[in-house]
Design a protein around this motif. Structure first.
Motif, PDB file in Angstrom:
ATOM      1  N   THR A 106       0.648  -1.225   0.017  1.00 24.71           N
ATOM      2  CA  THR A 106      -0.125  -0.091   0.080  1.00 24.71           C
ATOM      3  C   THR A 106       0.956   1.417   0.056  1.00 24.71           C
ATOM      4  O   THR A 106       0.658   1.906  -0.890  1.00 24.71           O
ATOM      5  CB  THR A 106      -0.728   0.270   1.242  1.00 24.71           C
ATOM      6  N   TYR A 110       1.454   3.775  -3.186  1.00 29.98           N
ATOM      7  CA  TYR A 110       1.234   5.532  -3.013  1.00 29.98           C
ATOM      8  C   TYR A 110       2.287   6.203  -3.709  1.00 29.98           C
ATOM      9  O   TYR A 110       2.125   7.165  -4.118  1.00 29.98           O
ATOM     10  CB  TYR A 110       0.778   5.787  -1.596  1.00 29.98           C
ATOM     11  N   THR A 135      -7.389  -2.327  -1.910  1.00 36.13           N
ATOM     12  CA  THR A 135      -6.511  -1.403  -1.571  1.00 36.13           C
ATOM     13  C   THR A 135      -6.034  -0.473  -2.723  1.00 36.13           C
ATOM     14  O   THR A 135      -5.938   0.861  -2.498  1.00 36.13           O
ATOM     15  CB  THR A 135      -5.098  -1.988  -0.771  1.00 36.13           C
ATOM     16  N   ASP A 136      -5.766  -1.425  -4.049  1.00 40.91           N
ATOM     17  CA  ASP A 136      -5.529  -0.237  -4.999  1.00 40.91           C
ATOM     18  C   ASP A 136      -6.754   0.785  -5.501  1.00 40.91           C
ATOM     19  O   ASP A 136      -6.310   1.748  -5.595  1.00 40.91           O
ATOM     20  CB  ASP A 136      -5.451  -1.085  -6.513  1.00 40.91           C
ATOM     21  N   LEU A 139      -6.796   3.348  -2.524  1.00 46.57           N
ATOM     22  CA  LEU A 139      -5.759   4.251  -2.136  1.00 46.57           C
ATOM     23  C   LEU A 139      -5.821   5.246  -3.475  1.00 46.57           C
ATOM     24  O   LEU A 139      -5.582   6.375  -3.396  1.00 46.57           O
ATOM     25  CB  LEU A 139      -4.509   3.538  -2.775  1.00 46.57           C
TER      26      LEU A 139
END
Length: 411
Positions: A106, A110, A135-136, A139
């Motif tokens: 993660t 970022y 998560t992708d 984010l």
């Protein structure tokens, strides 16, 4: 002609005997545990190697316990880049100096996304897909909010993934970055990275690939595909252990101008000078922020030893054979019971796992675990059969699918 359980048992035995990698499962801890009938979750957490158990014990007693702080001068400082280069060469198709080990997936995602966007000032859109790992998606939603950018969503097929045409349909002169998973976490769809890279670049945008479900299972050629950035975890097919640090790749041509947003002392030029003001390190070290997780990097080296012994072509060949056998078993014994195959049938478009769906799979997964058969469940009603080529046998695949069949026929 109907294939009987005995026929499949003989097939599994023959496949294991003919397997060029048949000696490798025994090099992993737990391979002889009678309570684990079939470990089918190597695409979520890989088994530890026996060499890792020895390495960690020796590290605590000798390197950490014996060398103490001197270890930073003797080896640890360069370890993120040293292991990064090994991953690049053995797994990613990447020349030296472009890969490093660092934070979680993660955090690295970022850093790379923000750094990539800074290289395309004036462009206002990010392309991603609805089926990417949560998560992708989360984010990039956060980044879009921070920078007042627009997200352009691709809606892939449930049993497939993003195609080059899908990308071509949405990229334009406003696109700054395309972010996709090389292997879809649910369906196992393996995208055509070279074609998507070309489409992305034709629009003047950059490509960032998530390699979490492909690194160590399929062959990757980041340099020849002209991928701009990539990130991936090491605790799946690379057997780094729970929470092992991820790797990040930045194409060489971008490094001189690349600036990531989380400045830390270990990513500074001459960090031990403790000087005033941040000056990014030359090359891939600028991706590093704080003190790297040295212990978390150690197990990765043991899997890299194995991959370097056999080569990724052999690993991929075993992966295809395992998933083909799993699909054959599913079609024969599960589809007649109402199971749907939700992964590509073409091995050229399939990664290292197979997903099957049935309304009862959530409850069945828990029962499978109790009987020593360990796949994982993915909503809304999918079981992923994750097959790690170096540690999984064909007999395990048969045992796992047979247990799923048994549970489906139990009231």
């Amino acid at each position: 002609m109907t294939t009987t359980p005995l026929d499949f048992a003989m097939r599994a035995r023959a496949l294991d005997e003919a397997d060029p990698l048949r000696g490798y499962p025994s090099r992993f801890l737990g391979s002889d545990d009678p309570e684990i009938v079939a470990y089918l979750d190597g695409n979520s957490l890989g088994r530890p190697t026996r060499a890792t158990a020895e390495r960690l014990t020796a590290f605590v007693a000798e390197a950490w316990g014996g060398r103490l702080i001197r270890g930073w001068d003797e080896q640890w400082f360069d370890l993120p880049v040293t292991i990064g280069d090994r991953i690049g060469a053995a797994v990613l198709g990447a020349a030296a100096g472009q890969t490093t080990i660092g934070d979680s997936t993660t955090v690295l995602l970022y850093k790379l996304a923000r750094g990539a966007l800074a290289l395309r000032p004036g462009r206002t859109e990010i392309v991603l897909d609805r089926d990417n790992f949560p998560t992708d998606r989360y984010l990039l939603e956060a980044i879009a909010g921070e920078l007042d950018l627009t997200l352009r969503w691709i809606e892939p097929e449930f049993t497939g993934g993003v195609t080059a045409q899908d990308v071509a349909d949405v990229v334009c002169e406003r696109t700054a970055l395309v972010v996709l998973s090389h292997v879809a976490y649910r369906s196992g769809y393996l995208l055509d990275a070279a074609a998507i890279s070309a489409v992305t670049h034709d629009a003047g945008a950059m490509l960032l690939l998530d390699l979490c479900h492909s690194a160590g299972a399929v062959e990757i050629e980041l340099d020849s595909w002209a991928v701009d950035f990539a990130v991936g975890c090491t605790y799946k097919y690379l057997n780094g252990g729970p929470g092992a640090p991820a790797f990040g790749y930045v194409r060489a041509e971008h490094l001189a101008d690349f600036t990531q947003p989380i400045w830390g002392w270990m990513g500074r030029e001459s960090p031990f000078e403790m000087a005033q003001g941040y000056v990014p390190a030359t090359g891939i070290r600028r991706i590093i922020s704080g003190t790297p997780a040295i212990i978390g990097m150690l197990p990765i080296q043991d899997t890299l030893d194995l991959i370097e012994e056999v080569g990724m072509a052999a690993v991929r060949s075993k992966s295809v054979a395992l998933t083909e056998f799993a699909l054959e078993l599913a079609r024969s014994s599960l589809v007649p019971l109402g199971v749907r195959v939700s992964s590509p049938t073409d091995p050229a478009r399939r990664g290292g796992h197979v997903t099957i769906d049935h309304p009862r799979f959530k409850e069945i997964t828990a029962r499978l675990w109790q009987r020593g058969v360990i796949p994982d469940f993915r909503p809304p009603q999918g079981i992923r059969i994750g097959l790690s080529p170096l540690s999984t046998t064909f007999a395990e695949v048969l045992a796992g699918v047979s247990a799923i069949r048994d549970e489906l026929t139990t009231d």
